[in-house]
Design an enzyme around this catalytic site. Structure first.
Site, PDB file in Angstrom:
ATOM      1  N   TYR A 146      -7.842 -38.373 -23.733  1.00 20.99           N
ATOM      2  CA  TYR A 146      -7.186 -39.165 -24.775  1.00 20.99           C
ATOM      3  C   TYR A 146      -8.182 -39.692 -25.803  1.00 20.99           C
ATOM      4  O   TYR A 146      -7.853 -39.822 -26.971  1.00 20.99           O
ATOM      5  CB  TYR A 146      -6.473 -40.361 -24.143  1.00 20.99           C
ATOM      6  CG  TYR A 146      -5.086 -40.080 -23.644  1.00 20.99           C
ATOM      7  CD1 TYR A 146      -4.864 -39.156 -22.639  1.00 20.99           C
ATOM      8  CD2 TYR A 146      -3.988 -40.750 -24.177  1.00 20.99           C
ATOM      9  CE1 TYR A 146      -3.596 -38.910 -22.172  1.00 20.99           C
ATOM     10  CE2 TYR A 146      -2.709 -40.505 -23.714  1.00 20.99           C
ATOM     11  CZ  TYR A 146      -2.514 -39.587 -22.717  1.00 20.99           C
ATOM     12  OH  TYR A 146      -1.240 -39.340 -22.261  1.00 20.99           O
ATOM     13  N   LYS A 196      -9.117 -33.320  -9.258  1.00 18.25           N
ATOM     14  CA  LYS A 196      -9.038 -31.856  -9.398  1.00 18.25           C
ATOM     15  C   LYS A 196     -10.470 -31.329  -9.302  1.00 18.25           C
ATOM     16  O   LYS A 196     -10.969 -30.629 -10.201  1.00 18.25           O
ATOM     17  CB  LYS A 196      -8.375 -31.512 -10.747  1.00 18.25           C
ATOM     18  CG  LYS A 196      -8.079 -30.044 -10.947  1.00 18.25           C
ATOM     19  CD  LYS A 196      -6.894 -29.542 -10.155  1.00 18.25           C
ATOM     20  CE  LYS A 196      -6.751 -28.049 -10.288  1.00 18.25           C
ATOM     21  NZ  LYS A 196      -5.710 -27.479  -9.405  1.00 18.25           N
ATOM     22  N   ASP A 228      -2.317 -31.500  -8.302  1.00 23.61           N
ATOM     23  CA  ASP A 228      -1.127 -30.636  -8.221  1.00 23.61           C
ATOM     24  C   ASP A 228      -0.404 -30.845  -6.885  1.00 23.61           C
ATOM     25  O   ASP A 228       0.832 -30.924  -6.825  1.00 23.61           O
ATOM     26  CB  ASP A 228      -1.476 -29.157  -8.475  1.00 23.61           C
ATOM     27  CG  ASP A 228      -2.698 -28.665  -7.711  1.00 23.61           C
ATOM     28  OD1 ASP A 228      -3.384 -29.485  -7.068  1.00 23.61           O
ATOM     29  OD2 ASP A 228      -2.976 -27.450  -7.755  1.00 23.61           O
ATOM     30  N   ASP A 252      -0.814 -40.093 -16.931  1.00 26.79           N
ATOM     31  CA  ASP A 252       0.316 -39.970 -17.860  1.00 26.79           C
ATOM     32  C   ASP A 252       1.396 -39.100 -17.229  1.00 26.79           C
ATOM     33  O   ASP A 252       2.578 -39.441 -17.221  1.00 26.79           O
ATOM     34  CB  ASP A 252      -0.161 -39.359 -19.179  1.00 26.79           C
ATOM     35  CG  ASP A 252       0.980 -39.226 -20.165  1.00 26.79           C
ATOM     36  OD1 ASP A 252       1.761 -40.184 -20.266  1.00 26.79           O
ATOM     37  OD2 ASP A 252       1.113 -38.157 -20.792  1.00 26.79           O
ATOM     38  N   ASP A 256       5.119 -40.326 -15.106  1.00 25.76           N
ATOM     39  CA  ASP A 256       6.459 -39.892 -15.516  1.00 25.76           C
ATOM     40  C   ASP A 256       7.191 -39.259 -14.335  1.00 25.76           C
ATOM     41  O   ASP A 256       8.404 -39.406 -14.184  1.00 25.76           O
ATOM     42  CB  ASP A 256       6.400 -38.885 -16.670  1.00 25.76           C
ATOM     43  CG  ASP A 256       6.558 -39.560 -18.025  1.00 25.76           C
ATOM     44  OD1 ASP A 256       6.022 -40.679 -18.189  1.00 25.76           O
ATOM     45  OD2 ASP A 256       7.206 -38.981 -18.914  1.00 25.76           O
TER      46      ASP A 256
HETATM   47  C1  IPM Z   1       2.504 -43.557 -21.725  1.00 24.86           C
HETATM   48  C2  IPM Z   1       2.936 -42.800 -22.945  1.00 24.86           C
HETATM   49  C3  IPM Z   1       1.764 -42.734 -23.915  1.00 24.86           C
HETATM   50  C4  IPM Z   1       0.619 -42.039 -23.214  1.00 24.86           C
HETATM   51  C5  IPM Z   1       2.116 -42.040 -25.248  1.00 24.86           C
HETATM   52  C6  IPM Z   1       3.252 -42.734 -25.958  1.00 24.86           C
HETATM   53  C7  IPM Z   1       0.918 -41.907 -26.161  1.00 24.86           C
HETATM   54  O1  IPM Z   1       3.409 -41.545 -22.625  1.00 24.86           O
HETATM   55  O2  IPM Z   1       2.144 -44.746 -21.871  1.00 24.86           O
HETATM   56  O3  IPM Z   1       2.516 -42.965 -20.654  1.00 24.86           O
HETATM   57  O4  IPM Z   1       0.553 -40.808 -23.226  1.00 24.86           O
HETATM   58  O5  IPM Z   1      -0.221 -42.737 -22.648  1.00 24.86           O
HETATM   59 MG    MG Z   2       3.463 -41.174 -20.590  1.00 25.19          MG
END
Ligand code: IPM
Ligand code: MG
Length: 369
Positions: A146, A196, A228, A252, A256
């Site tokens: 990032y 990894k 993974d 990230d 999710d």
């Molecule tokens: C998160 C989001 C952010 C990230 C985006 C909006 C840049 O997906 O906080 O997980 O990738 O960190």
């Molecule tokens: Mg995210």
């Protein structure tokens, strides 16, 4: 009487709607406790870009600099709408990452939690959920791909190319490991290290530093798992995890997935901790498709308030009360349309009603003396 100044960055899409409900909670906490909050709204995200020409305006920076803590709604636009903003001014690159960098919020805590009573939200089978899901992902938030150097150009073969750098030094790894290990000590004393190292040298250093730091926490059992494999295991047997630590990009993606096993990213609040200041935010996006309809669940936003109460202001019991109040609204059979389909006894309510019910449930609970 304590007073805390809090910057409110409502953000885009459903942000303002769910922030509205978070404010109700701050106000009730003031009534119930010896504390006052000075809440200062500030522009942030795509909305700020269209209003002020920058997604993280100087005025917002000044408000955040002065605040004791920051609470932020989701930011971002749909894929098509994003194209109306120059690439470096898009809210992710132009506001969110600069916010993280400004306050050096290196430690991101993302609880993935689903009490048994809410197990019906999850797509996993009841036998996999067992007594519920309860783990915390600890994501390094200001390093890795990032924030590494980036290069875009045309190479000697005349082909467009891009280069992004994944960089960590041992100090960056060390401090996130201390956070994860300290959290493990307060929980089940088992830490899953996500890496990894069969491919990435960054993971080799990551693992080495963990082993050095872990010596200071002999009671914590460390389990190493490839990223993974961790993704698979989160679906097959989430109960094996308690605290998981990982670098930025892995965090990230896996966080999710954490939202996925709960049934919605709408159930994912988070805390982003820096050396001096922390900010709190839902882990999800701005859901432009349902914005303005008053149907988004404010759980992740109110949960972020609960995390702030505990982490920034030491209000541990009151924070627990907020969680309990929120979960009781689900347990009473209420939900918002973004989380549940009509039928099977779900009493469908709007965003604001959900917030009001959390307020009523919290009001009914004895205040912490
Ligand atoms: C998160 C989001 C952010 C990230 C985006 C909006 C840049 O997906 O906080 O997980 O990738 O960190
Ligand atoms: Mg995210």
């Amino acid at each position: 009487m304590k007073n805390y100044t809090i910057a409110l960055l409502a953000g885009d899409g459903i942000g303002p709607e769910i922030m509205h409900e978070a404010v109700k909670i701050f106000r009730l906490i003031e009534e119930r406790n010896d504390v006052t909050f000075t809440l200062i709204e500030a522009d942030f995200g795509a909305a700020a870009y269209f209003k002020c020409g920058h997604p993280f305006p100087d005025e917002t920076k000044a408000i955040c600099d002065e605040a004791d803590a920051i609470i932020k709604g989701p930011i971002g636009l749909s894929h098509e709408e994003s194209k109306k903003i120059p690439i470096d001014m898009q809210p992710e690159r132009g506001a969110l990452l600069p916010l993280r960098r400004r306050y050096n919020t290196f430690a991101n805590f993302r609880p993935v939690s689903l009490p048994k009573a809410l197990a019906h939200f999850s797509p996993l089978k009841p036998e996999i959920i067992g007594e519920g899901i309860d783990l915390v992902m600890v994501r390094e938030l200001v390093g890795g791909l990032y924030f590494g150097d980036k290069e875009v150009g045309v190479n000697e073969k005349g082909l467009r190319y891009v280069k992004e750098t994944l960089e960590y030094d041992e100090e960056q790894i060390c401090r996130i490991m201390h956070e994860a290990l300290r959290l493990s000590m307060r929980r089940k004393k088992v830490l899953h290290n996500i890496h990894k190292s069969n491919v990435l040298k960054s993971s080799v250093l990551w693992n080495e530093v963990l082993e050095e730091v872990a010596v200071e926490y002999p009671e914590v059992e460390i389990k190493h798992i490839l990223v993974d494999a961790a993704a698979t295991q989160l679906c097959l047997n989430p109960g094996q995890f308690d605290v998981m630590v990982m670098e930025n990009m892995f965090g990230d993606i896996l966080s999710d997935q954490g939202g996925g096993i709960l049934g919605s990213l709408g159930l994912m609040p988070s805390a982003c901790k820096g050396p001096e200041k922390s900010y709190y935010e839902p882990s999800h996006g701005s859901a432009p498709d349902i914005a303005g309809q008053n149907i988004a669940n404010p759980y992740s936003m109110i949960g972020s308030v609960a995390m702030m109460l505990e982490d920034s202001f030491g209000m541990v019991e009151e924070s627990k009360n907020v969680w309990t109040a929120m979960q009781s609204v689900f347990a009473d059979g209420y939900s918002t349309p973004d989380l549940s389909k009509p039928g099977s006894g779900v009493k469908m309510i709007k965003t604001a009603e959900f917030g009001d019910k959390v307020v009523a449930a919290l009001r009914a609970m004895p205040a912490v003396v």
